[in-house]
Scaffold this motif. Sequence first.
Motif, mmCIF file in Angstrom:
data_model
loop_
_atom_site.group_PDB
_atom_site.id
_atom_site.type_symbol
_atom_site.label_atom_id
_atom_site.label_comp_id
_atom_site.label_asym_id
_atom_site.label_seq_id
_atom_site.Cartn_x
_atom_site.Cartn_y
_atom_site.Cartn_z
ATOM 1 N N ARG A 85 0.840 -1.207 0.000
ATOM 2 C CA ARG A 85 0.000 0.000 0.000
ATOM 3 C C ARG A 85 0.875 1.258 0.000
ATOM 4 O O ARG A 85 0.639 2.192 -0.769
ATOM 5 C CB ARG A 85 -0.920 -0.032 1.212
ATOM 6 N N ALA A 86 1.893 1.275 0.834
ATOM 7 C CA ALA A 86 2.793 2.434 0.887
ATOM 8 C C ALA A 86 3.544 2.602 -0.434
ATOM 9 O O ALA A 86 3.732 3.726 -0.913
ATOM 10 C CB ALA A 86 3.764 2.298 2.052
ATOM 11 N N GLN A 87 3.959 1.506 -1.034
ATOM 12 C CA GLN A 87 4.639 1.585 -2.332
ATOM 13 C C GLN A 87 3.703 2.118 -3.409
ATOM 14 O O GLN A 87 4.124 2.881 -4.285
ATOM 15 C CB GLN A 87 5.204 0.223 -2.725
ATOM 16 N N ARG A 88 2.425 1.738 -3.344
ATOM 17 C CA ARG A 88 1.437 2.288 -4.301
ATOM 18 C C ARG A 88 1.310 3.800 -4.128
ATOM 19 O O ARG A 88 1.209 4.537 -5.108
ATOM 20 C CB ARG A 88 0.080 1.617 -4.132
ATOM 21 N N TRP A 89 1.307 4.255 -2.881
ATOM 22 C CA TRP A 89 1.228 5.702 -2.649
ATOM 23 C C TRP A 89 2.453 6.411 -3.210
ATOM 24 O O TRP A 89 2.342 7.500 -3.767
ATOM 25 C CB TRP A 89 1.081 6.011 -1.171
ATOM 26 N N LEU A 90 3.617 5.806 -3.055
ATOM 27 C CA LEU A 90 4.831 6.419 -3.605
ATOM 28 C C LEU A 90 4.755 6.481 -5.131
ATOM 29 O O LEU A 90 5.135 7.496 -5.731
ATOM 30 C CB LEU A 90 6.073 5.649 -3.147
ATOM 31 N N LEU A 91 4.253 5.429 -5.750
ATOM 32 C CA LEU A 91 4.082 5.419 -7.204
ATOM 33 C C LEU A 91 3.070 6.485 -7.630
ATOM 34 O O LEU A 91 3.294 7.221 -8.597
ATOM 35 C CB LEU A 91 3.632 4.038 -7.675
ATOM 36 N N GLN A 92 1.966 6.601 -6.897
ATOM 37 C CA GLN A 92 0.971 7.621 -7.213
ATOM 38 C C GLN A 92 1.552 9.022 -7.029
ATOM 39 O O GLN A 92 1.253 9.928 -7.824
ATOM 40 C CB GLN A 92 -0.273 7.429 -6.355
ATOM 41 N N ALA A 93 2.386 9.202 -6.020
ATOM 42 C CA ALA A 93 3.029 10.507 -5.823
ATOM 43 C C ALA A 93 3.920 10.834 -7.016
ATOM 44 O O ALA A 93 3.939 11.987 -7.486
ATOM 45 C CB ALA A 93 3.835 10.508 -4.527
ATOM 46 N N ASP A 94 4.630 9.854 -7.529
ATOM 47 C CA ASP A 94 5.460 10.069 -8.717
ATOM 48 C C ASP A 94 4.604 10.480 -9.916
ATOM 49 O O ASP A 94 4.960 11.386 -10.675
ATOM 50 C CB ASP A 94 6.251 8.806 -9.069
ATOM 51 N N ARG A 95 3.472 9.805 -10.079
ATOM 52 C CA ARG A 95 2.588 10.132 -11.200
ATOM 53 C C ARG A 95 2.009 11.537 -11.074
ATOM 54 O O ARG A 95 1.908 12.271 -12.057
ATOM 55 C CB ARG A 95 1.459 9.112 -11.293
ATOM 56 N N VAL A 96 1.619 11.904 -9.859
ATOM 57 C CA VAL A 96 1.082 13.243 -9.642
ATOM 58 C C VAL A 96 2.172 14.285 -9.910
ATOM 59 O O VAL A 96 1.922 15.312 -10.538
ATOM 60 C CB VAL A 96 0.508 13.386 -8.206
ATOM 61 N N GLU A 97 3.377 14.007 -9.462
ATOM 62 C CA GLU A 97 4.510 14.915 -9.702
ATOM 63 C C GLU A 97 4.730 15.116 -11.198
ATOM 64 O O GLU A 97 4.956 16.232 -11.665
ATOM 65 C CB GLU A 97 5.764 14.355 -9.048
ATOM 66 N N SER A 98 4.627 14.044 -11.968
ATOM 67 C CA SER A 98 4.767 14.138 -13.424
ATOM 68 C C SER A 98 3.649 14.992 -14.020
ATOM 69 O O SER A 98 3.884 15.801 -14.918
ATOM 70 C CB SER A 98 4.744 12.752 -14.056
ATOM 71 N N ALA A 99 2.434 14.808 -13.522
ATOM 72 C CA ALA A 99 1.295 15.584 -14.019
ATOM 73 C C ALA A 99 1.473 17.070 -13.715
ATOM 74 O O ALA A 99 1.098 17.924 -14.527
ATOM 75 C CB ALA A 99 -0.010 15.073 -13.410
ATOM 76 N N ILE A 100 2.057 17.381 -12.575
ATOM 77 C CA ILE A 100 2.301 18.787 -12.224
ATOM 78 C C ILE A 100 3.233 19.418 -13.249
ATOM 79 O O ILE A 100 3.023 20.557 -13.672
ATOM 80 C CB ILE A 100 2.890 18.905 -10.805
ATOM 81 N N GLY A 101 4.231 18.673 -13.685
ATOM 82 C CA GLY A 101 5.166 19.183 -14.686
ATOM 83 C C GLY A 101 4.513 19.481 -16.022
ATOM 84 O O GLY A 101 5.007 20.311 -16.792
ATOM 85 N N LEU A 102 3.385 18.848 -16.292
ATOM 86 C CA LEU A 102 2.695 19.044 -17.573
ATOM 87 C C LEU A 102 1.708 20.210 -17.553
ATOM 88 O O LEU A 102 1.201 20.604 -18.604
ATOM 89 C CB LEU A 102 1.967 17.768 -17.977
ATOM 90 N N ILE A 103 1.433 20.760 -16.387
ATOM 91 C CA ILE A 103 0.461 21.860 -16.295
ATOM 92 C C ILE A 103 0.852 23.019 -17.201
ATOM 93 O O ILE A 103 0.016 23.601 -17.883
ATOM 94 C CB ILE A 103 0.304 22.353 -14.842
#
Length: 151
Positions: A85-103
């Motif tokens: 579960r914690a690893q999934r959150w870390l992966l989701q944080a990475d994805r959100v971080e990538s999405a922020i870069g695309l704004i």
Amino acid sequence: MPSIGTLLKTAARLGPVAYPAVKKAVEVIKKNPELARTAQDLVDRFTKARAARSRPENLRRSVGVLRSQAQQLLSRADTPQEAARAQRWLLQADRVESAIGLIGIHSGKQQQRDAARIQKRIDELFGEILTATMEDAEEHQRGELGGPASA
């Protein structure tokens, strides 16, 4: 020790997505008042991160708080399910971080919509991580006191 009212007032500023998780944390705190500091510290760090001047920086700082808390939960994981579960959150944080870069590649109104969508996802993650943090703190507190382990 922070009061439950203070915690709820702070959480109310976080928005409708995060507020239910804080209310759930309050239920845990009512049973174990010593856990109020744990909840308040995480809410304070998240609130401070959201106070950045620019929206992208605000989002990045918020993700940083979530990532550090997920890493802490990963290091304290007692079961493979908690670790996954914690690893999934870390992966989701990475994805959100990538999405922020695309704004920045979109026009003004689309940037606002993208940022709002990302903020909602960050708030959802915050709620999940806050709930897990409180459950973890409660479990570890019971373990230190020699009480029964939670299921």
